[in-house]
Scaffold this active site. Structure first.
Site, mmCIF file in Angstrom:
data_model
loop_
_atom_site.group_PDB
_atom_site.id
_atom_site.type_symbol
_atom_site.label_atom_id
_atom_site.label_comp_id
_atom_site.label_asym_id
_atom_site.label_seq_id
_atom_site.Cartn_x
_atom_site.Cartn_y
_atom_site.Cartn_z
ATOM 1 N N LYS A 107 -15.556 -61.669 -8.489
ATOM 2 C CA LYS A 107 -16.372 -62.721 -9.145
ATOM 3 C C LYS A 107 -15.919 -62.981 -10.570
ATOM 4 C CE LYS A 107 -18.991 -58.802 -9.726
ATOM 5 N NZ LYS A 107 -19.695 -57.814 -8.996
ATOM 6 N N VAL A 134 -19.696 -63.883 -4.147
ATOM 7 C CA VAL A 134 -21.122 -64.135 -4.432
ATOM 8 C C VAL A 134 -21.945 -63.749 -3.206
ATOM 9 C CG1 VAL A 134 -22.860 -65.852 -5.068
ATOM 10 C CG2 VAL A 134 -20.492 -66.131 -5.850
ATOM 11 N N ASP A 203 -23.305 -60.099 -14.411
ATOM 12 C CA ASP A 203 -22.876 -60.200 -13.013
ATOM 13 C C ASP A 203 -23.448 -61.473 -12.368
ATOM 14 O OD1 ASP A 203 -21.889 -58.633 -10.429
ATOM 15 O OD2 ASP A 203 -23.912 -59.353 -9.996
ATOM 16 N N LYS A 207 -21.572 -65.113 -10.971
ATOM 17 C CA LYS A 207 -21.811 -65.659 -9.632
ATOM 18 C C LYS A 207 -22.390 -67.071 -9.713
ATOM 19 C CE LYS A 207 -22.490 -61.019 -7.711
ATOM 20 N NZ LYS A 207 -23.495 -59.966 -7.479
ATOM 21 N N GLY A 304 -22.626 -53.883 -0.906
ATOM 22 C CA GLY A 304 -22.425 -52.817 0.079
ATOM 23 C C GLY A 304 -21.134 -53.048 0.827
HETATM 24 N N1 HSE Z 1 -23.519 -55.213 -8.767
HETATM 25 C C1 HSE Z 1 -23.810 -56.267 -7.847
HETATM 26 C C2 HSE Z 1 -25.290 -56.280 -7.525
HETATM 27 C C3 HSE Z 1 -23.086 -56.158 -6.551
HETATM 28 O O1 HSE Z 1 -26.039 -55.406 -7.974
HETATM 29 O O2 HSE Z 1 -25.702 -57.185 -6.825
HETATM 30 C C4 HSE Z 1 -21.693 -56.658 -6.596
HETATM 31 O O3 HSE Z 1 -21.610 -58.008 -6.895
#
Ligand code: HSE
Length: 433
Positions: A107, A134, A203, A207, A304
């Site tokens: 991402k 994403v 993060d 996305k 995951g």
């Molecule tokens: N660290 C991200 C989350 C997962 O907690 O959704 C990977 O994009």
């Protein structure tokens, strides 16, 4: 060696890379049926080729040099799963320039360089696919690139960070503090030892930039997204929000209006009866609103190894098919109408304030004057717990839509009032839609 096989090169073998490699080896028949040709894992770049791994691969496949994978003439599809901007961005660039199809879950790279890399892929007539960047296993890039293309997309509302959604769920359901919920998330392996990227909203901002570039056909990057994290939220806000009929979620919101796009990630009060308000734990959901389709919601596991490998393998199949058929990738459409990014100050939305004040006559009038002078109209005021010892009370104020710039000014003015101990929380409210 099957000369007709399509060669796959893997960059990175962490949890997702291992799951992808395992499936390439153990589900080879299933994948071959989809492509019509064998998919052969030909080279794998890892940091330390000598390290023991649960999935053992022939030593000859492993290298510490990503360029040995990219430059291998038997590799047709390069799968980048190293993560981070560097050196992943340069590896993707190198692979595309050498006419290799590229699949990535990265991402950061796509949020920063997506439009440039897409042009490079088009120039070299290869695919650049990033479904896993994403929402983990949730199909959302594919729908934005194809199924929803006929729409004028007006908005995206998304829960696209599982770590923070898990923490907020614990805070809401158990009255846990942020620190306690974070510790739980770390113990369960949902949050990293250094959780800043997730809890401060970076993060989710990456996305949202990726989704917005596709949905609005305009190049935006992670740094165009305004963001606030969840670390300042307090357990009491969840209780008050619930009493008012709201959940608190870290929402990623993009809206297109009047030739501009607003892009923001921050905690939000969301009416409890809305679908996104019911997305709990590590689950993700993305709601897209288009003029033809109306509202559609994509929901599932946003992280995951298995869900992410599902998206990566889907992209590998697509890239392998287009390689096998010698077909040019679909063009990505026009990104010509670069929309202006709306400054946060111009945002107009509703707000929730929790203000700790002196518990005496005339306090409310002073606060109402501050808000009124800045054209912020009060929708409701509730006096919550008062504390006899400190002679303070908590006021919860909900506003009608107001301008962000005015609200920031009002916070400063309220803090300067002698009757105000603290403006304890300010949370934006997403109205019923
Ligand atoms: N660290 C991200 C989350 C997962 O907690 O959704 C990977 O994009």
């Amino acid at each position: 060696m099957n000369n007709r096989a399509i060669g796959i090169g893997l960059l990175g073998m962490g949890v997702v890379g291992s799951e992808v490699a395992r499936n390439l080896l153990q589900q080879a028949e299933r994948l071959e049926k989809q492509v019509g040709r064998t998919l052969a894992l030909r080279r794998v770049a890892v940091r330390d080729p000598g390290r023991h791994r649960d999935l053992s691969l022939p030593a000859a496949l492993l290298t510490a040099d990503p360029n040995a994978v990219i430059g291998d003439s038997s590799v047709h599809v390069v799968v980048e799963l190293m993560g981070g901007l560097h050196p992943a961005g340069d590896c993707i660039r190198a692979a595309l320039s050498q006419r290799k199809h590229v699949v990535t879950a990265n991402k950061e790279v796509i949020a920063a360089y997506g439009p440039e890399l897409t042009r490079l892929a088009e120039e070299h007539e290869v695919n650049l696919l990033f479904e896993a960047s994403v929402g983990g296993g949730i199909p959302i890039i594919g729908p934005l690139r194809k199924d929803l293309l006929a729409n004028h997309v007006s908005s995206i509302h998304a829960i696209i960070n599982g770590t923070t959604n898990y923490i907020l769920t614990r805070m809401s359901q158990e009255g846990a503090s942020f620190q306690a919920a974070l510790r739980q998330a770390q113990e369960l392996g949902y949050a990293e030892a250094n959780p800043a990227n997730d809890v401060e909203g970076a993060d989710a901002a990456y996305k949202l930039a990726i989704l917005s570039s596709l949905a609005f056909h305009t190049p935006v990057t992670g740094s165009d997204v305004y963001r606030e994290g969840i670390s300042k939220l307090s357990a009491v806000d969840f209780r008050y929000a619930r009493e008012l009929g709201y959940a608190i979620k870290l929402l990623a919101i993009a809206r297109q209006e009047d030739g501009a796009v607003s892009l923001r990630v921050h905690p939000c009060l969301l009416p409890a009866d809305q679908l996104l308000a019911k997305v709990d734990g590590v689950f993700n959901a993305i709601e897209v609103e288009g003029d033809l389709v109306g509202k559609v919601v994509f929901h599932g596991r946003g992280a995951g190894p298995k869900p992410t490998a599902s998206a990566v393998l889907g992209d590998i199949i697509e890239a392998a098919r287009s390689f096998a058929e010698g077909r040019k990738p679909a063009r990505s459409g026009s990104v010509s109408h670069a929309l202006r990014v709306m400054p946060m100050d111009d945002l107009c939305t509703q707000y929730y304030f929790r203000v700790t004040v002196a518990d005496r006559a005339g306090v409310l009038a002073k606060i109402a004057t501050v808000l009124g002078d800045l054209s912020i109209s009060i929708a409701s005021v509730i006096q919550k717990a008062s504390d006899a010892a400190s002679q303070t009370a908590e006021l919860v104020i909900m506003t009608h839509p107001a301008r962000e710039a005015h609200v920031q000014q009002a916070i400063r003015h309220m803090q300067a009032l002698d009757v105000v101990r603290e403006v304890s929380s300010v949370i934006r409210v997403e109205a019923r839609g």
